[in-house]
Design a protein around this motif. Structure first.
Motif, PDB file in Angstrom:
ATOM      1  N   UNK A   1      35.023  55.076  75.910  1.00 40.20           N
ATOM      2  CA  UNK A   1      34.217  56.193  75.077  1.00 40.20           C
ATOM      3  C   UNK A   1      33.329  55.276  73.800  1.00 40.20           C
ATOM      4  N   UNK A   2      33.845  54.343  73.347  1.00 39.50           N
ATOM      5  CA  UNK A   2      33.177  53.637  72.107  1.00 39.50           C
ATOM      6  C   UNK A   2      31.822  52.915  72.990  1.00 39.50           C
ATOM      7  N   UNK A   3      31.990  52.326  74.075  1.00 43.51           N
ATOM      8  CA  UNK A   3      30.955  51.924  74.853  1.00 43.51           C
ATOM      9  C   UNK A   3      29.900  52.599  75.064  1.00 43.51           C
ATOM     10  N   UNK A   4      30.128  53.953  75.656  1.00 46.87           N
ATOM     11  CA  UNK A   4      29.376  55.181  75.818  1.00 46.87           C
ATOM     12  C   UNK A   4      28.383  55.495  74.541  1.00 46.87           C
ATOM     13  N   UNK A   5      29.286  55.485  73.457  1.00 40.15           N
ATOM     14  CA  UNK A   5      28.580  55.767  72.111  1.00 40.15           C
ATOM     15  C   UNK A   5      27.472  54.892  71.910  1.00 40.15           C
TER      16      UNK A   5
ATOM     17  N   UNK B   1      21.479  44.901  65.583  1.00 34.82           N
ATOM     18  CA  UNK B   1      23.024  44.776  65.482  1.00 34.82           C
ATOM     19  C   UNK B   1      23.553  45.315  63.998  1.00 34.82           C
ATOM     20  N   UNK B   2      22.750  45.377  63.165  1.00 35.47           N
ATOM     21  CA  UNK B   2      23.223  46.194  61.917  1.00 35.47           C
ATOM     22  C   UNK B   2      23.676  47.448  62.036  1.00 35.47           C
TER      23      UNK B   2
ATOM     24  N   UNK C   1      31.103  43.503  74.027  1.00 37.44           N
ATOM     25  CA  UNK C   1      30.064  42.492  73.766  1.00 37.44           C
ATOM     26  C   UNK C   1      28.957  43.124  73.765  1.00 37.44           C
ATOM     27  N   UNK C   2      28.089  43.246  72.790  1.00 35.87           N
ATOM     28  CA  UNK C   2      26.833  43.819  72.741  1.00 35.87           C
ATOM     29  C   UNK C   2      25.656  42.878  72.476  1.00 35.87           C
ATOM     30  N   UNK C   3      24.551  43.143  73.331  1.00 38.70           N
ATOM     31  CA  UNK C   3      23.435  42.054  73.173  1.00 38.70           C
ATOM     32  C   UNK C   3      22.273  42.930  72.566  1.00 38.70           C
ATOM     33  N   UNK C   4      21.516  42.177  71.436  1.00 36.13           N
ATOM     34  CA  UNK C   4      20.494  43.025  71.012  1.00 36.13           C
ATOM     35  C   UNK C   4      20.095  41.959  70.022  1.00 36.13           C
ATOM     36  N   UNK C   5      18.930  42.459  69.050  1.00 36.01           N
ATOM     37  CA  UNK C   5      18.331  41.576  68.185  1.00 36.01           C
ATOM     38  C   UNK C   5      19.006  41.882  66.871  1.00 36.01           C
ATOM     39  N   UNK C   6      18.838  40.567  65.884  1.00 43.28           N
ATOM     40  CA  UNK C   6      19.959  41.062  64.712  1.00 43.28           C
ATOM     41  C   UNK C   6      19.811  42.313  63.722  1.00 43.28           C
ATOM     42  N   UNK C   7      18.520  42.776  63.890  1.00 48.10           N
ATOM     43  CA  UNK C   7      18.136  43.875  63.116  1.00 48.10           C
ATOM     44  C   UNK C   7      18.752  45.061  63.686  1.00 48.10           C
TER      45      UNK C   7
ATOM     46  N   UNK D   1      21.167  53.435  71.747  1.00 42.54           N
ATOM     47  CA  UNK D   1      20.167  52.909  72.158  1.00 42.54           C
ATOM     48  C   UNK D   1      20.317  51.272  72.579  1.00 42.54           C
ATOM     49  N   UNK D   2      21.558  50.850  72.563  1.00 41.04           N
ATOM     50  CA  UNK D   2      21.806  49.652  73.020  1.00 41.04           C
ATOM     51  C   UNK D   2      22.252  49.653  74.433  1.00 41.04           C
TER      52      UNK D   2
END
Length: 646
Positions: free
Chosen positions: A483-487, A338-339, A330-336, A492-493
């Motif tokens: 590994x995906x989480x690290x990428x 997250x694209x 689960x990644x937290x960010x803004x909508x822009x 920048x997330x």
């Protein structure tokens, strides 16, 4: 009769001061809760507040009103219970005085009238003290509600005469109700039996005590069984009922446990003369021990029962959230931002959930009136296909595939509103009016959940681009989630969590909120019950001057007498703690069954930290109070007390 009542108050004031304070604090809590509850009826919205913040403030006012209603209810229950147990113990301590009154010509009716007039005087004095205490309690409750975020800064609850009158009447009624049963029992005992401590005067487990104890125990067991198949709201109410009814049942039946505790003391600490004397005192003073343990049983049952209930619901909510997501991260960010997630190597599905700032209006007809309600928060923009692949909760109505174009899905938070598919809800997004057709809805969940799901393509880009966004990421087959989480982090997330971490964080946030509510709900009420514990210990110790003096003239020193009293008090505290934990455990059994029914697994939270604090605090306070009381009671020369005729 009133003249005799005043004389009794002057001569035996130490027996009544605790009951007066109990009535006063009960009146103060009820008065403060009613004033705050009345003030929450009209939400005070600060000027310049955003729509979402206003929505949150209104929800906070509703929650504050609920908490204050429960606080007033608990305060009345505690007042009746504590005053009743305190006055019953006081009447038992005065049994010889009342017997002498009967022997000098007083009738049973006159005896009851004397006790009721004393309780009336007690109620009036206690209610008068409760009015200024109520101002302090109102300030404390208001500050607590503001601190936990239910009420905004600057909230005030204006003083109202009606609340003072109502709480004062309640105080007098509580005092009269508390002494009524004790007066009936005192009038039934024959004077000679009371003087000699024989017959009915020596009975602790009376017929009425058996009846009420077993009746409340039966009601408690029935609520535990009923809660197994109830919904979560019903289970929460049952947990509160179990705590109260179970506490009364255990208090009534506690004399049955005292002999066992006395025996256990002898087994655990064999060969000690002081412990042996404390053991004998426990066996001999069953009524005294039960009266002292009663408020402690209530304190432990309510604190641990409610804390365990709220904690279990929070933990179950986290488990439910974890099970409802078919993903890895689960990644937290803004909508822009997250694209960009869908293009990162190893990401199979990126389900973006934008918490958008739009308005949706609902309408319902009630009593031939059309009631409109605007929703600003809890509205999430999603892509239906991605959402369906990453979330396992099945809709209660409709098909998520229909969530396209100008449509809307009702979330778990709006399930109770019964918004039927086919209804058209007016909406406003970024200044543009919309007409959204309801195409389905989700069932109620343990957590509050979202209010509405809307298709992202139905909204202008600027509405969701800057919105707070949680993206549920499903990792491609054969890829390592770490590994995906690290990428993703290198892209920048900054906030990337596993689904388990995300679910635990949600449960902890919910638990933090529950702890704050519990602080308001049981903070002052818990102090009230603790005050009753201290009062019972003081009454029990202050009336044992002659008993302590007899121990001293037989060879014991004053420190030894004090130590015996402390050991005995610790034994009584252990009785209260154990019986209170039994009641709290019964509540957890009920809420555990309800959770199992809701999510298919049993999740129970045991508040070990709170249990340790309550146990150590209760034992410590009871021990210190008993030591101080015994030291004061033994300061006079023992010979002068032993030779005094009672």
């Amino acid at each position: 009769m009133f003249q005799m009542s005043f004389s009794t108050f002057r001569e035996r004031w130490e027996l009544f001061i605790g009951a007066i304070l109990s009535v006063g604090v009960g009146v103060a809590l009820v008065q403060a809760s009613m004033l705050v509850l009345a003030a929450t009826g009209e939400p005070q919205i600060p000027p310049g507040t955003s729509r979402q913040a206003e929505d949150k403030i209104r929800e906070g006012f509703v929650a504050a009103a609920t908490v204050m209603g429960m606080t007033a209810f608990l305060a009345m229950f505690l007042a009746v219970f504590i005053v009743s147990s305190t006055f019953s113990f006081t009447v038992a301590q005065r049994r010889r005085d009342l017997a002498l009154l009967r022997l000098t010509g007083g009738s049973r009716t006159q005896l009851r009238a004397l006790l009721l007039s004393e309780s009336l005087l007690l109620g009036v004095v206690g209610s008068a003290l409760g009015v200024p205490f109520g101002l302090i309690a109102k300030y404390a409750q208001t500050r607590l509600l503001v601190e936990i975020g239910l009420l905004p800064e600057g909230f005030t609850a204006p003083w109202a005469l009606w609340a003072v009158v109502v709480s004062g009447i309640i105080g007098v009624c509580v005092a009269l109700a508390g002494v009524f049963t004790a007066s009936l029992r005192a009038a039934k005992i024959l004077p000679l039996e009371a003087l000699r401590e024989t017959g009915k005067a020596a009975e602790v487990m009376t017929v009425s005590r058996w009846f009420f104890g077993l009746s409340f125990a039966f009601c408690t067991i029935s609520m535990v069984m009923w809660a197994q198949g109830a919904n979560l709201i019903g289970a929460m109410m049952a947990a509160l009922g179990i705590s109260m009814f179970g506490a009364v049942a255990m208090s009534m039946l506690s004399p049955l446990v005292v002999p066992f505790t006395a025996w256990l003391f002898g087994v655990l600490v064999p060969g000690s003369t002081l412990v042996g004397l404390a053991q004998a005192n426990l066996r001999d003073g069953v009524r005294r021990s039960a009266a002292t343990a009663s408020p402690l049983i209530v304190l432990v049952a309510l604190l641990l029962g409610l804390a365990g209930t709220f904690g279990s619901l929070s933990a179950a909510g986290g488990e439910e959230a974890k099970r409802s997501v078919n993903a890895h991260l689960v990644v937290s960010s803004t909508g822009e931002e997250a694209e960009r997630l869908a293009g990162i190597e190893g990401v199979a599905v990126a389900s973006r959930q934008n918490a958008v700032d739009i308005t949706i209006t609902t309408e319902k007809t009630q009593n031939k009136r059309v009631i409109k309600r605007n929703f600003y928060s809890g509205i999430v923009a999603v892509d239906a296909a991605d959402y369906a692949r990453t979330h396992t909760l099945p809709p209660a109505r409709g098909d998520l595939a229909a969530l396209a174009g100008n449509t809307v899905f009702t979330g778990p938070a709006r399930n109770a509103d019964r918004i039927a598919p086919g209804q058209v809800l007016p909406a406003e997004a970024g200044g543009q009016p919309l007409q959204l057709t309801v195409v389905g809805g989700y069932p109620e969940t343990l957590e509050m959940g979202d209010s509405f799901l809307v298709p992202r393509q139905a909204l202008p880009r600027q509405v969701w681009a800057g919105a707070p966004t949680e993206t549920v990421v499903q990792v491609a087959q054969g890829q390592d989630p770490d590994a995906v989480a690290e990428r993703i982090e290198k892209a920048g997330f900054s906030q990337v969590q596993t689904v388990s971490q995300w679910a635990i964080a949600r449960a902890e946030n919910a638990q933090d909120g529950n702890v704050k509510i519990l602080t308001v709900l049981m903070g002052l009420a818990g102090l009230y019950a603790l005050m009753a514990v201290v009062n019972s210990v003081v009454i029990a110790g202050s009336e044992r001057r002659r008993e302590f003096a007899v121990s001293r003239v037989t060879g014991m020193t004053q420190p030894q007498v004090v130590r015996v009293a402390v050991v005995e008090a610790i034994g009584v505290a252990v009785i209260g703690l154990v019986l209170g934990c039994v009641v709290a455990g019964a509540g957890l059994v009920g809420i555990g069954g309800a959770v199992h029914k809701a999510i298919g697994t049993t999740v129970v939270f045991i508040p070990w930290t709170l249990l340790a604090i309550v146990a150590m605090g209760s034992v410590g306070i009871v021990a210190v109070t008993s030591a101080v009381t015994a030291a004061i009671a033994t300061k006079d020369r023992p010979v002068s007390l032993v030779t005094t005729k009672e």
